[in-house]
Scaffold this motif. Structure first.
Motif, PDB file in Angstrom:
ATOM      1  N   HIS A  83       0.698  -1.131  -0.216  1.00  0.00           N
ATOM      2  CA  HIS A  83       0.139  -0.042  -0.112  1.00  0.00           C
ATOM      3  C   HIS A  83       0.926   1.313  -0.001  1.00  0.00           C
ATOM      4  O   HIS A  83       0.563   2.140  -0.580  1.00  0.00           O
ATOM      5  CB  HIS A  83      -1.062  -0.108   1.203  1.00  0.00           C
ATOM      6  CG  HIS A  83      -2.004  -1.003   0.936  1.00  0.00           C
ATOM      7  ND1 HIS A  83      -3.020  -0.834   0.358  1.00  0.00           N
ATOM      8  CD2 HIS A  83      -2.045  -2.321   1.567  1.00  0.00           C
ATOM      9  CE1 HIS A  83      -3.940  -1.834   0.361  1.00  0.00           C
ATOM     10  NE2 HIS A  83      -3.253  -2.771   1.148  1.00  0.00           N
ATOM     11  N   MET A  84       1.760   1.331   0.841  1.00  0.00           N
ATOM     12  CA  MET A  84       2.797   2.236   0.891  1.00  0.00           C
ATOM     13  C   MET A  84       3.627   2.659  -0.435  1.00  0.00           C
ATOM     14  O   MET A  84       3.763   3.753  -0.985  1.00  0.00           O
ATOM     15  CB  MET A  84       3.834   2.284   2.046  1.00  0.00           C
ATOM     16  CG  MET A  84       3.094   2.087   3.407  1.00  0.00           C
ATOM     17  SD  MET A  84       2.146   3.418   3.783  1.00  0.00           S
ATOM     18  CE  MET A  84       0.610   2.400   3.707  1.00  0.00           C
ATOM     19  N   VAL A  85       3.739   1.641  -1.224  1.00  0.00           N
ATOM     20  CA  VAL A  85       4.549   1.731  -2.332  1.00  0.00           C
ATOM     21  C   VAL A  85       3.738   2.125  -3.290  1.00  0.00           C
ATOM     22  O   VAL A  85       3.928   2.976  -4.368  1.00  0.00           O
ATOM     23  CB  VAL A  85       5.121   0.417  -3.032  1.00  0.00           C
ATOM     24  CG1 VAL A  85       5.578   0.251  -4.207  1.00  0.00           C
ATOM     25  CG2 VAL A  85       6.420  -0.180  -2.060  1.00  0.00           C
ATOM     26  N   MET A  86       2.330   1.746  -3.538  1.00  0.00           N
ATOM     27  CA  MET A  86       1.483   2.258  -4.525  1.00  0.00           C
ATOM     28  C   MET A  86       1.025   3.679  -4.194  1.00  0.00           C
ATOM     29  O   MET A  86       1.034   4.586  -5.105  1.00  0.00           O
ATOM     30  CB  MET A  86      -0.177   1.472  -4.478  1.00  0.00           C
ATOM     31  CG  MET A  86      -1.082   1.895  -5.064  1.00  0.00           C
ATOM     32  SD  MET A  86      -0.566   1.889  -6.936  1.00  0.00           S
ATOM     33  CE  MET A  86      -0.656   0.043  -7.108  1.00  0.00           C
ATOM     34  N   LEU A  87       0.901   4.034  -2.974  1.00  0.00           N
ATOM     35  CA  LEU A  87       0.731   5.609  -2.813  1.00  0.00           C
ATOM     36  C   LEU A  87       1.907   6.529  -3.165  1.00  0.00           C
ATOM     37  O   LEU A  87       1.863   7.393  -3.856  1.00  0.00           O
ATOM     38  CB  LEU A  87       0.406   5.844  -1.246  1.00  0.00           C
ATOM     39  CG  LEU A  87      -0.872   5.283  -0.773  1.00  0.00           C
ATOM     40  CD1 LEU A  87      -1.018   5.287   0.683  1.00  0.00           C
ATOM     41  CD2 LEU A  87      -2.033   6.186  -1.388  1.00  0.00           C
ATOM     42  N   ASN A  88       3.225   5.924  -2.911  1.00  0.00           N
ATOM     43  CA  ASN A  88       4.360   6.593  -3.294  1.00  0.00           C
ATOM     44  C   ASN A  88       4.294   6.467  -5.051  1.00  0.00           C
ATOM     45  O   ASN A  88       4.879   7.648  -5.621  1.00  0.00           O
ATOM     46  CB  ASN A  88       5.482   6.061  -2.829  1.00  0.00           C
ATOM     47  CG  ASN A  88       5.988   6.750  -1.800  1.00  0.00           C
ATOM     48  OD1 ASN A  88       5.959   8.214  -1.574  1.00  0.00           O
ATOM     49  ND2 ASN A  88       6.636   6.299  -0.507  1.00  0.00           N
TER      50      ASN A  88
ATOM     51  N   ALA B  81       3.297  12.423   3.951  1.00  0.00           N
ATOM     52  CA  ALA B  81       4.326  11.393   4.139  1.00  0.00           C
ATOM     53  C   ALA B  81       4.738  10.768   2.736  1.00  0.00           C
ATOM     54  O   ALA B  81       5.844  10.263   2.671  1.00  0.00           O
ATOM     55  CB  ALA B  81       3.942  10.325   5.053  1.00  0.00           C
ATOM     56  N   PHE B  82       3.864  10.943   1.731  1.00  0.00           N
ATOM     57  CA  PHE B  82       4.180  10.152   0.441  1.00  0.00           C
ATOM     58  C   PHE B  82       4.709  11.119  -0.449  1.00  0.00           C
ATOM     59  O   PHE B  82       4.158  12.170  -0.921  1.00  0.00           O
ATOM     60  CB  PHE B  82       3.027   9.683  -0.036  1.00  0.00           C
ATOM     61  CG  PHE B  82       2.375   8.556   1.015  1.00  0.00           C
ATOM     62  CD1 PHE B  82       2.813   7.336   0.869  1.00  0.00           C
ATOM     63  CD2 PHE B  82       1.456   8.916   1.869  1.00  0.00           C
ATOM     64  CE1 PHE B  82       2.540   6.438   1.905  1.00  0.00           C
ATOM     65  CE2 PHE B  82       0.869   8.026   2.795  1.00  0.00           C
ATOM     66  CZ  PHE B  82       1.409   6.840   2.895  1.00  0.00           C
ATOM     67  N   ASP B  83       6.197  11.117  -0.499  1.00  0.00           N
ATOM     68  CA  ASP B  83       6.702  12.280  -1.357  1.00  0.00           C
ATOM     69  C   ASP B  83       7.479  11.510  -2.564  1.00  0.00           C
ATOM     70  O   ASP B  83       8.270  12.180  -3.070  1.00  0.00           O
ATOM     71  CB  ASP B  83       8.069  12.982  -0.659  1.00  0.00           C
ATOM     72  CG  ASP B  83       9.005  11.892   0.015  1.00  0.00           C
ATOM     73  OD1 ASP B  83       8.851  10.649  -0.189  1.00  0.00           O
ATOM     74  OD2 ASP B  83       9.764  12.319   1.020  1.00  0.00           O
ATOM     75  N   GLY B  84       7.083  10.439  -2.883  1.00  0.00           N
ATOM     76  CA  GLY B  84       7.703   9.724  -3.998  1.00  0.00           C
ATOM     77  C   GLY B  84       9.063   9.020  -3.979  1.00  0.00           C
ATOM     78  O   GLY B  84       9.471   8.439  -4.791  1.00  0.00           O
ATOM     79  N   VAL B  85       9.583   8.993  -2.595  1.00  0.00           N
ATOM     80  CA  VAL B  85      10.830   8.439  -2.252  1.00  0.00           C
ATOM     81  C   VAL B  85      10.377   6.843  -1.797  1.00  0.00           C
ATOM     82  O   VAL B  85       9.458   6.868  -0.880  1.00  0.00           O
ATOM     83  CB  VAL B  85      11.435   9.045  -1.201  1.00  0.00           C
ATOM     84  CG1 VAL B  85      12.724   8.437  -0.696  1.00  0.00           C
ATOM     85  CG2 VAL B  85      11.819  10.659  -1.688  1.00  0.00           C
TER      86      VAL B  85
ATOM     87  N   GLN C 232      -1.201  14.223  -6.955  1.00  0.00           N
ATOM     88  CA  GLN C 232      -1.213  14.786  -5.793  1.00  0.00           C
ATOM     89  C   GLN C 232      -2.389  14.129  -5.001  1.00  0.00           C
ATOM     90  O   GLN C 232      -3.408  14.085  -5.228  1.00  0.00           O
ATOM     91  CB  GLN C 232      -1.523  16.280  -5.807  1.00  0.00           C
ATOM     92  CG  GLN C 232      -1.531  16.781  -4.579  1.00  0.00           C
ATOM     93  CD  GLN C 232      -2.103  18.437  -4.630  1.00  0.00           C
ATOM     94  OE1 GLN C 232      -2.607  18.807  -5.328  1.00  0.00           O
ATOM     95  NE2 GLN C 232      -2.104  18.910  -3.399  1.00  0.00           N
ATOM     96  N   LEU C 233      -1.806  13.489  -3.890  1.00  0.00           N
ATOM     97  CA  LEU C 233      -2.682  12.942  -3.046  1.00  0.00           C
ATOM     98  C   LEU C 233      -3.546  13.685  -2.089  1.00  0.00           C
ATOM     99  O   LEU C 233      -2.781  14.693  -1.431  1.00  0.00           O
ATOM    100  CB  LEU C 233      -1.977  11.965  -1.981  1.00  0.00           C
ATOM    101  CG  LEU C 233      -1.210  10.622  -2.817  1.00  0.00           C
ATOM    102  CD1 LEU C 233      -0.472   9.873  -1.659  1.00  0.00           C
ATOM    103  CD2 LEU C 233      -2.145   9.775  -3.432  1.00  0.00           C
ATOM    104  N   LEU C 234      -4.597  13.773  -2.219  1.00  0.00           N
ATOM    105  CA  LEU C 234      -5.571  14.607  -1.355  1.00  0.00           C
ATOM    106  C   LEU C 234      -6.271  13.911   0.007  1.00  0.00           C
ATOM    107  O   LEU C 234      -6.196  14.628   0.955  1.00  0.00           O
ATOM    108  CB  LEU C 234      -6.804  14.956  -2.321  1.00  0.00           C
ATOM    109  CG  LEU C 234      -6.665  15.497  -3.665  1.00  0.00           C
ATOM    110  CD1 LEU C 234      -7.965  15.751  -4.422  1.00  0.00           C
ATOM    111  CD2 LEU C 234      -5.940  16.921  -3.317  1.00  0.00           C
ATOM    112  N   SER C 235      -6.262  12.829  -0.302  1.00  0.00           N
ATOM    113  CA  SER C 235      -6.391  11.802   1.120  1.00  0.00           C
ATOM    114  C   SER C 235      -6.230  10.454   0.948  1.00  0.00           C
ATOM    115  O   SER C 235      -5.880   9.992  -0.210  1.00  0.00           O
ATOM    116  CB  SER C 235      -7.925  12.138   1.500  1.00  0.00           C
ATOM    117  OG  SER C 235      -8.666  11.254   0.736  1.00  0.00           O
TER     118      SER C 235
END
Length: 77
Positions: free
Chosen positions: A21-26, A54-58, A34-37
């Motif tokens: 999930h974290m990888v997908m958001l990044n 927290a999700f900055d693409g790194v 741009q993630l709004l929520s």
């Protein structure tokens, strides 16, 4: 999520691992969205909001793996 063209859309993703999930958001951020929520929805339907800043693409994988190793080390002592 807001696209680079300003279009707002909602998406869902299923995986049994938190890291996926974290990888997908990044990945969404890497592609210029741009993630709004963001939130995790558990099998019991409970919702956990996630901080979109927290999700900055790194890539987060190495950090979560290091955290897991530290946690396992603490449990062994």
């Amino acid at each position: 999520m807001s696209s680079t063209e300003g279009e707002i859309s909602a998406h869902s993703f299923y995986s049994q691992t938190f890291e996926d999930h974290m990888v997908m958001l990044n990945t969404c951020v890497i592609y210029g969205n741009q993630l709004l929520s963001a939130r995790l929805i558990c099998s019991d339907k409970s919702r956990t909001p996630l901080p979109v800043e927290a999700f900055d693409g790194v890539p987060i994988g190495p950090h979560t793996q290091a955290l897991e190793r530290e946690y396992q080390q603490i449990l062994r002592t």
